[in-house]
Scaffold this motif. Sequence first.
Motif, PDB file in Angstrom:
ATOM      1  N   PRO A  73       0.810  -1.232   0.000  1.00 13.30           N
ATOM      2  CA  PRO A  73       0.000   0.000   0.000  1.00 13.30           C
ATOM      3  C   PRO A  73       0.837   1.272   0.000  1.00 13.30           C
ATOM      4  O   PRO A  73       0.344   2.351  -0.347  1.00 13.30           O
ATOM      5  CB  PRO A  73      -0.817  -0.125   1.289  1.00 13.30           C
ATOM      6  CG  PRO A  73       0.078  -0.925   2.207  1.00 13.30           C
ATOM      7  CD  PRO A  73       0.775  -1.910   1.305  1.00 13.30           C
ATOM      8  N   ASP A  74       2.104   1.176   0.433  1.00 16.09           N
ATOM      9  CA  ASP A  74       3.024   2.313   0.327  1.00 16.09           C
ATOM     10  C   ASP A  74       4.419   1.735   0.124  1.00 16.09           C
ATOM     11  O   ASP A  74       4.631   0.525   0.218  1.00 16.09           O
ATOM     12  CB  ASP A  74       2.956   3.216   1.575  1.00 16.09           C
ATOM     13  CG  ASP A  74       3.186   2.454   2.858  1.00 16.09           C
ATOM     14  OD1 ASP A  74       4.203   1.723   2.953  1.00 16.09           O
ATOM     15  OD2 ASP A  74       2.340   2.540   3.774  1.00 16.09           O
ATOM     16  N   CYS A  75       5.378   2.615  -0.180  1.00 17.04           N
ATOM     17  CA  CYS A  75       6.711   2.120  -0.522  1.00 17.04           C
ATOM     18  C   CYS A  75       7.405   1.437   0.651  1.00 17.04           C
ATOM     19  O   CYS A  75       8.224   0.529   0.465  1.00 17.04           O
ATOM     20  CB  CYS A  75       7.571   3.270  -1.036  1.00 17.04           C
ATOM     21  SG  CYS A  75       7.007   3.913  -2.631  1.00 17.04           S
ATOM     22  N   ALA A  76       7.076   1.849   1.881  1.00 13.52           N
ATOM     23  CA  ALA A  76       7.687   1.220   3.051  1.00 13.52           C
ATOM     24  C   ALA A  76       7.192  -0.199   3.241  1.00 13.52           C
ATOM     25  O   ALA A  76       7.913  -1.060   3.763  1.00 13.52           O
ATOM     26  CB  ALA A  76       7.410   2.054   4.292  1.00 13.52           C
ATOM     27  N   GLN A  77       5.937  -0.447   2.826  1.00 16.21           N
ATOM     28  CA  GLN A  77       5.347  -1.780   3.012  1.00 16.21           C
ATOM     29  C   GLN A  77       5.123  -2.508   1.683  1.00 16.21           C
ATOM     30  O   GLN A  77       4.423  -3.520   1.647  1.00 16.21           O
ATOM     31  CB  GLN A  77       3.997  -1.653   3.742  1.00 16.21           C
ATOM     32  CG  GLN A  77       4.076  -0.922   5.072  1.00 16.21           C
ATOM     33  CD  GLN A  77       2.714  -0.786   5.726  1.00 16.21           C
ATOM     34  OE1 GLN A  77       2.071  -1.781   6.077  1.00 16.21           O
ATOM     35  NE2 GLN A  77       2.247   0.454   5.879  1.00 16.21           N
ATOM     36  N   GLY A  78       5.704  -2.002   0.638  1.00 17.60           N
ATOM     37  CA  GLY A  78       5.490  -2.589  -0.677  1.00 17.60           C
ATOM     38  C   GLY A  78       6.232  -3.909  -0.866  1.00 17.60           C
ATOM     39  O   GLY A  78       7.063  -4.312  -0.055  1.00 17.60           O
ATOM     40  N   THR A  79       5.906  -4.558  -1.962  1.00 14.60           N
ATOM     41  CA  THR A  79       6.532  -5.833  -2.314  1.00 14.60           C
ATOM     42  C   THR A  79       7.569  -5.619  -3.414  1.00 14.60           C
ATOM     43  O   THR A  79       7.294  -4.938  -4.408  1.00 14.60           O
ATOM     44  CB  THR A  79       5.480  -6.843  -2.803  1.00 14.60           C
ATOM     45  OG1 THR A  79       4.498  -7.025  -1.777  1.00 14.60           O
ATOM     46  CG2 THR A  79       6.118  -8.172  -3.145  1.00 14.60           C
TER      47      THR A  79
END
Length: 273
Positions: free
Chosen positions: A240-246
């Motif tokens: 959902p955001d770059c910190a939690q992205g895949t």
Amino acid sequence: MRRFTGTSLPALAAAVLLLAGCNSVASSHQAPKHVKKNAESASKKRPSLNSVSGSIATQQNKSSSASNTTLELQASNAWPAVVNSLPLTENVVSPISIATAGVYRAIAYNCTTTSASGLPTQGELTVDVYKFVQGEWYSVANVQYATLPPLGGGTVGNGIVPAYLISANRPAYLVTIQGASNPFNSVVGKIPGQGWSKIGFMTPQVPGLPANDGFASVVQDGQLVDGGHEIQTSVDNCTPDCAQGTNYLITYVFSSATSAFIALNAPVIANNT
């Protein structure tokens, strides 16, 4: 006076011929032994064909290595004249590469462009490729990128690396520029029949990212793999955001059919642990 009978002369002649024949046979049996002994002696003194070939190859390799060292030293000594001739700010320089097609070096730097108001501004990144010929460096390519951020002063990770991505005869160059959160990579190389240019990427769709048009002049987080013949990239889908992205891994190889890098695989989820 002794008198020979009719049968005595032929018998004597036969005896003489028999003795002569025995000596001849004995000679014919002894001669090969003498010749064989000489041949064996000669074979022990004469080096084998393999050892001679190996010795010649070793000498040639040493000579070639010494010649390359001398050539690289000459090229290195001539390089400051190139740097002093350019209005450089921050720059990164590749190692000197000695290839079949010649001696090469490349440099990436912030070029100075003119804005609409007529004032100079730092904008596009420029990559120049040089070839060393008869004691001097000559520019063979000048490529500019509007899509790469400018080189930052003191930023760790900027670089330009030679790699044989297009052919085994001359190097191409992987340029790495640090962005705000990820490094960007581009490739400058000589496409057969087309000359030097920036080489783009046929990009597959990454899950979670907006649809792309299937082509990009730069990629993110690229690394040379397979001995420098391929480029592996890592793309964060920021969902959902770059910190939690895949992160997805994609490996590219140059295709002469498309004159671009094509993906060897569909995006693969990287191990983010």
